[in-house]
Write a protein that holds these residues in place. Sequence first.
Motif, mmCIF file in Angstrom:
data_model
loop_
_atom_site.group_PDB
_atom_site.id
_atom_site.type_symbol
_atom_site.label_atom_id
_atom_site.label_comp_id
_atom_site.label_asym_id
_atom_site.label_seq_id
_atom_site.Cartn_x
_atom_site.Cartn_y
_atom_site.Cartn_z
ATOM 1 N N ASN A 1 0.824 -1.216 0.000
ATOM 2 C CA ASN A 1 0.000 0.000 0.000
ATOM 3 C C ASN A 1 0.853 1.258 0.000
ATOM 4 O O ASN A 1 0.543 2.236 -0.691
ATOM 5 N N LEU B 1 4.542 6.057 -5.073
ATOM 6 C CA LEU B 1 4.760 6.202 -6.520
ATOM 7 C C LEU B 1 3.844 7.278 -7.100
ATOM 8 O O LEU B 1 4.260 8.078 -7.952
ATOM 9 N N LYS B 2 2.595 7.319 -6.623
ATOM 10 C CA LYS B 2 1.659 8.339 -7.099
ATOM 11 C C LYS B 2 2.123 9.738 -6.703
ATOM 12 O O LYS B 2 1.955 10.699 -7.445
ATOM 13 N N GLU B 3 2.718 9.840 -5.507
ATOM 14 C CA GLU B 3 3.175 11.139 -5.008
ATOM 15 C C GLU B 3 4.612 11.441 -5.427
ATOM 16 O O GLU B 3 5.172 12.470 -5.039
ATOM 17 N N GLU B 4 5.198 10.514 -6.180
ATOM 18 C CA GLU B 4 6.580 10.660 -6.676
ATOM 19 C C GLU B 4 7.559 10.914 -5.526
ATOM 20 O O GLU B 4 8.444 11.764 -5.611
ATOM 21 N N GLU C 1 2.502 2.020 -3.417
ATOM 22 C CA GLU C 1 1.502 2.522 -4.367
ATOM 23 C C GLU C 1 1.261 4.011 -4.156
ATOM 24 O O GLU C 1 1.211 4.799 -5.112
ATOM 25 N N ILE C 2 1.129 4.410 -2.884
ATOM 26 C CA ILE C 2 0.933 5.829 -2.565
ATOM 27 C C ILE C 2 2.187 6.633 -2.901
ATOM 28 O O ILE C 2 2.114 7.726 -3.471
#
Length: 262
Positions: A27, A33-36, A30-31
């Motif tokens: 989890n 990577l989205k927030e770089e 995933e977060i």
Amino acid sequence: MSNVAYERIKNNLEKLKLTKINEIIDNYLEIALKEETNIVDILDYLLDQETKFKDTRASEIQVNVAGFPYRKTLEDFEFEFQPSVDKRLVEELSTLRFVYNAENVVFLGPPGVGKTHLAIGLGITAAKNRHLTYYISCQDLISELNKAHFENQLQKKLKHYAKYKLLIIDEIGYLPMDIQGANLFFQLIAKRYEKCSTIFTSNKSFSQWGEVFSDNTIAAAILDRILHHATVVNIKGESYRLKDRKEYMSSRKEITNTLLNK
């Protein structure tokens, strides 16, 4: 990330027993990577969570093996009910400076005023801070030492009790002690003297310890070592158990009166 690399990461986390990271990595990545999020911050977060998890688990283990008859923390203590207890002094003791300095704490007072509660509360604080802690009643301690003496294992048993950074000896004076028991108790106190901390609770004043240990000379020798580096807390007040009984009886009376007046 390839499936092969992912499986290798999961397998290595399991082998290295990095339980918390293994639990949250999917989890969190995933977060992240989205927030770089950069790789250093990712590693910092994951390792910080693992460290906190291991610290919490280790503290819980220390509390579990300490032998407390029940868990009562210092936060649970009703200082307003026992105004003779200096809250600031207890807060100072909760910093565990006395443990680091190998000093003792003695709680004196009649039955039911919270001596054991405070002793256990300090013990839980010490255990949670990873200090090897153990609780035992005075009667059980003397029984253990007598048994070891009879089995020619006394030195081994003394060494066992001497290893604890904090030893809590509860209920001194509630039951009589013979000369042999007093001598064994003295040997333990002497072995721990200026090396480790001990918390004592007693319903007897120090002037009565000669009766407790069946010998004034032994009692004086014990007290000399206990009190050389010690904080003494005298508790004067009403018993919690009597308070609870009074509250129960009062509630029962109110209910009875209500029913009779209907």
